[in-house]
Write a protein that holds these residues in place. Structure first.
Motif, PDB file in Angstrom:
ATOM      1  N   PRO A 132       0.803  -1.237   0.000  1.00  0.00           N
ATOM      2  CA  PRO A 132       0.000   0.000   0.000  1.00  0.00           C
ATOM      3  C   PRO A 132       0.829   1.277   0.000  1.00  0.00           C
ATOM      4  CG  PRO A 132       0.049  -0.939   2.197  1.00  0.00           C
ATOM      5  CD  PRO A 132       0.754  -1.926   1.301  1.00  0.00           C
ATOM      6  N   LEU A 133       2.177   1.151   0.036  1.00  0.00           N
ATOM      7  CA  LEU A 133       3.052   2.331   0.061  1.00  0.00           C
ATOM      8  C   LEU A 133       2.662   3.236   1.232  1.00  0.00           C
ATOM      9  CD1 LEU A 133       3.050   3.114  -3.791  1.00  0.00           C
ATOM     10  CD2 LEU A 133       4.785   1.840  -2.489  1.00  0.00           C
ATOM     11  N   ALA A 134       2.623   2.640   2.408  1.00  0.00           N
ATOM     12  CA  ALA A 134       2.132   3.333   3.603  1.00  0.00           C
ATOM     13  C   ALA A 134       2.907   4.609   3.898  1.00  0.00           C
ATOM     14  CB  ALA A 134       2.195   2.382   4.808  1.00  0.00           C
ATOM     15  N   SER A 135       4.189   4.664   3.549  1.00  0.00           N
ATOM     16  CA  SER A 135       5.005   5.839   3.871  1.00  0.00           C
ATOM     17  C   SER A 135       4.541   7.099   3.149  1.00  0.00           C
ATOM     18  CB  SER A 135       6.472   5.574   3.538  1.00  0.00           C
ATOM     19  OG  SER A 135       6.637   5.352   2.141  1.00  0.00           O
ATOM     20  N   THR A 136       3.727   6.952   2.089  1.00  0.00           N
ATOM     21  CA  THR A 136       3.241   8.124   1.351  1.00  0.00           C
ATOM     22  C   THR A 136       2.004   8.745   1.998  1.00  0.00           C
ATOM     23  OG1 THR A 136       1.786   6.823  -0.101  1.00  0.00           O
ATOM     24  CG2 THR A 136       4.078   7.134  -0.833  1.00  0.00           C
ATOM     25  N   PHE A 137       1.349   8.031   2.883  1.00  0.00           N
ATOM     26  CA  PHE A 137       0.054   8.503   3.375  1.00  0.00           C
ATOM     27  C   PHE A 137       0.116   9.745   4.264  1.00  0.00           C
ATOM     28  CE2 PHE A 137      -1.507   4.718   1.458  1.00  0.00           C
ATOM     29  CZ  PHE A 137      -2.848   4.974   1.205  1.00  0.00           C
ATOM     30  N   PRO A 138       1.145   9.921   5.095  1.00  0.00           N
ATOM     31  CA  PRO A 138       1.210  11.192   5.833  1.00  0.00           C
ATOM     32  C   PRO A 138       1.241  12.408   4.898  1.00  0.00           C
ATOM     33  CG  PRO A 138       2.631   9.590   6.862  1.00  0.00           C
ATOM     34  CD  PRO A 138       2.163   8.966   5.580  1.00  0.00           C
ATOM     35  N   GLN A 139       1.968  12.310   3.784  1.00  0.00           N
ATOM     36  CA  GLN A 139       1.982  13.415   2.827  1.00  0.00           C
ATOM     37  C   GLN A 139       0.627  13.556   2.150  1.00  0.00           C
ATOM     38  OE1 GLN A 139       4.485  15.753   2.164  1.00  0.00           O
ATOM     39  NE2 GLN A 139       2.763  16.692   1.110  1.00  0.00           N
ATOM     40  N   PRO A 183      -2.051  -4.619   8.513  1.00  0.00           N
ATOM     41  CA  PRO A 183      -1.277  -5.386   7.530  1.00  0.00           C
ATOM     42  C   PRO A 183      -1.348  -6.896   7.713  1.00  0.00           C
ATOM     43  CG  PRO A 183       0.179  -4.627   9.256  1.00  0.00           C
ATOM     44  CD  PRO A 183      -1.210  -4.140   9.625  1.00  0.00           C
ATOM     45  N   THR A 184      -2.146  -7.366   8.659  1.00  0.00           N
ATOM     46  CA  THR A 184      -2.141  -8.790   8.994  1.00  0.00           C
ATOM     47  C   THR A 184      -2.402  -9.679   7.789  1.00  0.00           C
ATOM     48  OG1 THR A 184      -3.001  -8.198  11.183  1.00  0.00           O
ATOM     49  CG2 THR A 184      -3.078 -10.525  10.565  1.00  0.00           C
ATOM     50  N   ALA A 185      -3.481  -9.405   7.070  1.00  0.00           N
ATOM     51  CA  ALA A 185      -3.861 -10.265   5.945  1.00  0.00           C
ATOM     52  C   ALA A 185      -2.870 -10.154   4.800  1.00  0.00           C
ATOM     53  CB  ALA A 185      -5.271  -9.911   5.473  1.00  0.00           C
ATOM     54  N   ILE A 186      -2.473  -8.930   4.441  1.00  0.00           N
ATOM     55  CA  ILE A 186      -1.590  -8.791   3.279  1.00  0.00           C
ATOM     56  C   ILE A 186      -0.200  -9.327   3.581  1.00  0.00           C
ATOM     57  CG2 ILE A 186      -0.812  -6.413   3.729  1.00  0.00           C
ATOM     58  CD1 ILE A 186      -1.623  -8.178   0.352  1.00  0.00           C
ATOM     59  N   ASP A 187       0.259  -9.210   4.827  1.00  0.00           N
ATOM     60  CA  ASP A 187       1.558  -9.793   5.166  1.00  0.00           C
ATOM     61  C   ASP A 187       1.518 -11.313   5.030  1.00  0.00           C
ATOM     62  OD1 ASP A 187       2.784  -7.383   5.606  1.00  0.00           O
ATOM     63  OD2 ASP A 187       2.702  -7.488   7.801  1.00  0.00           O
ATOM     64  N   ALA A 188       0.397 -11.920   5.434  1.00  0.00           N
ATOM     65  CA  ALA A 188       0.253 -13.374   5.292  1.00  0.00           C
ATOM     66  C   ALA A 188       0.280 -13.776   3.826  1.00  0.00           C
ATOM     67  CB  ALA A 188      -1.046 -13.837   5.950  1.00  0.00           C
ATOM     68  N   VAL A 189      -0.415 -12.994   2.993  1.00  0.00           N
ATOM     69  CA  VAL A 189      -0.464 -13.293   1.551  1.00  0.00           C
ATOM     70  C   VAL A 189       0.908 -13.110   0.911  1.00  0.00           C
ATOM     71  CG1 VAL A 189      -1.418 -12.526  -0.659  1.00  0.00           C
ATOM     72  CG2 VAL A 189      -2.916 -12.748   1.339  1.00  0.00           C
ATOM     73  N   ARG A 190       1.563 -12.010   1.227  1.00  0.00           N
ATOM     74  CA  ARG A 190       2.856 -11.708   0.597  1.00  0.00           C
ATOM     75  C   ARG A 190       3.940 -12.693   1.026  1.00  0.00           C
ATOM     76  NH1 ARG A 190       3.569  -6.592  -1.755  1.00  0.00           N
ATOM     77  NH2 ARG A 190       5.754  -6.553  -1.092  1.00  0.00           N
ATOM     78  N   PRO A 196       4.848  -0.811   7.551  1.00  0.00           N
ATOM     79  CA  PRO A 196       3.656  -0.110   8.057  1.00  0.00           C
ATOM     80  C   PRO A 196       3.850   1.392   8.202  1.00  0.00           C
ATOM     81  CG  PRO A 196       4.735  -1.299   9.828  1.00  0.00           C
ATOM     82  CD  PRO A 196       5.443  -1.690   8.565  1.00  0.00           C
ATOM     83  N   ALA A 197       5.089   1.854   8.277  1.00  0.00           N
ATOM     84  CA  ALA A 197       5.417   3.277   8.309  1.00  0.00           C
ATOM     85  C   ALA A 197       4.624   4.050   9.362  1.00  0.00           C
ATOM     86  CB  ALA A 197       5.190   3.895   6.918  1.00  0.00           C
ATOM     87  N   GLY A 198       4.361   3.406  10.495  1.00  0.00           N
ATOM     88  CA  GLY A 198       3.672   4.081  11.579  1.00  0.00           C
ATOM     89  C   GLY A 198       2.162   4.128  11.458  1.00  0.00           C
TER      90      GLY A 198
END
Length: 364
Positions: A310-317, A340-347, A357-359
């Protein structure tokens, strides 16, 4: 002897019988919950039905391919898949908050809005989907930001991802929004109508997602700004996946199944892009009645990349941009937005790294 007095040894036999009965009942209960697990919120199970929303746009190719190729249905098993399509994110947010859909492929701006509008309660970001694929395309004679003054530029809908991006860019370039010769008029117009109005000379251009930016280019527009140029490494979330928090808590297995289907769709797109274009275009044609021309389809696909991160680090901006664009009054606190529980399991099961998760994830 009183009928209520137990004979010697009867207590032992009675206890044994009770233990056997309790064991049998426990085994039966365990069998009935074979497909269930437990979370902090209580027992969970696969949903009987999952309602998924997405757009008939190339920026939603993983959803288009996942539905068309039966990849979601395969992973869902006995869970019924029901789909609904939307033109832009704000209408989809209303559907999510109203409880009429459970999982949404949606733009980053409306995803943030859904989270903040519900005081951080109603939705969770569960995966990425598509990066890039948005451009400011204008008449060929417009070659600089200053030349946008006195023109009308379209975005798909008030508060959608492209609307926020364009208004932020105008602010950064000291270009006022409004009417008159020294301002830029921003009009929120459905994408098909934007194309028609541009052809009629009634619009100077639009900040648009694919395939609509490519459609305007095909109609004579030129790219003034490619949004990729505004982000590190050219990566920004155009489409992400969010889920209703209540649905995610009750049916995490079903959300994970949707994400496995999405991962399969992205693998399909990467391994056979030619066929992926054909499948996506067929789906767009079925939904809208207007499949894309081959040249537009080819250009649109080259502008996009697909990934479940999801490119979480971009969301604060992105949250700051919503304030800059005048869509939000204050910068959102996005702590807890990402699960991120489900996507980490999938990935990780497919050999990819867990997401950063970038916070944005809730503290354990």
């Amino acid at each position: 002897m009183s009928p209520h007095v137990l004979r010697p040894g009867s207590r032992v036999r009675t206890a044994a019988v009770l233990l056997a009965l309790l064991t049998a009942l426990g085994l039966m209960a365990g069998c009935s919950r074979a497909a269930e697990s437990t979370t902090a919120a209580g027992p969970t199970s696969p949903a009987t039905e999952v309602r998924v929303g997405y757009f008939p746009n190339i920026t939603h190719a993983p959803a288009l391919v996942g539905v068309k190729q039966g990849l979601f249905a395969k992973e869902l098993g006995s869970t019924k898949l029901t789909t609904q399509t939307f033109n832009a994110g704000p209408a989809q947010v209303n559907a999510l908050l109203g409880g009429s859909i459970d999982v949404a492929f949606i733009g980053s701006g409306p995803a943030i809005n859904a989270f903040t509008k519900s005081n951080g309660e109603a939705v969770r970001l569960v995966a990425g989907s598509t990066s890039a694929g948005a451009q400011l395309v204008t008449r060929p004679d417009i070659t600089s930001p200053e030349q946008l003054k006195g023109t009308i530029i379209a975005t798909p809908q008030l508060g959608n991802t492209q609307d926020i991006a364009f208004k932020t860019w105008l602010e950064e370039n000291n270009l006022p929004i409004g009417d008159g010769p020294d301002a830029v008029t921003v009009q929120n117009i459905d994408n098909p109508q934007t194309l028609d109005l541009f052809k009629q000379g009634k619009l100077a251009g639009g900040w648009l997602p694919e395939p609509w930016s490519s459609r305007l280019v095909d109609a004579g527009a030129k790219v003034l700004v490619d949004e990729k140029s505004l982000w590190p490494d050219g990566k920004f979330p155009t489409t992400v996946v969010i889920a209703r928090t209540e649905f995610l808590q009750q049916h995490p297995q079903t959300v994970e199944a949707i994400l496995r289907g999405e991962q399969a769709a992205i693998s399909f797109i990467r391994s056979d892009p030619a066929q992926a274009k054909t499948v996506s275009n067929a789906a767009i044609g079925e939904i809208t009645g207007k499949p894309l021309a081959a040249n537009i389809l080819d250009r649109a696909f080259t502008e996009l990349s697909f990934d479940t991160d999801p490119l979480a680090s971009t969301f604060p901006q992105l949250a700051k941009d919503s304030v800059t664009a005048g869509i939000a009054q204050s910068e959102a606190n996005l702590t807890g937005f990402l699960d991120p529980t489900a996507i980490d399991a999938v990935r990780t099961s497919s050999g990819e790294a867990a997401v950063d998760p970038a916070g944005l994830a809730a503290a354990n």
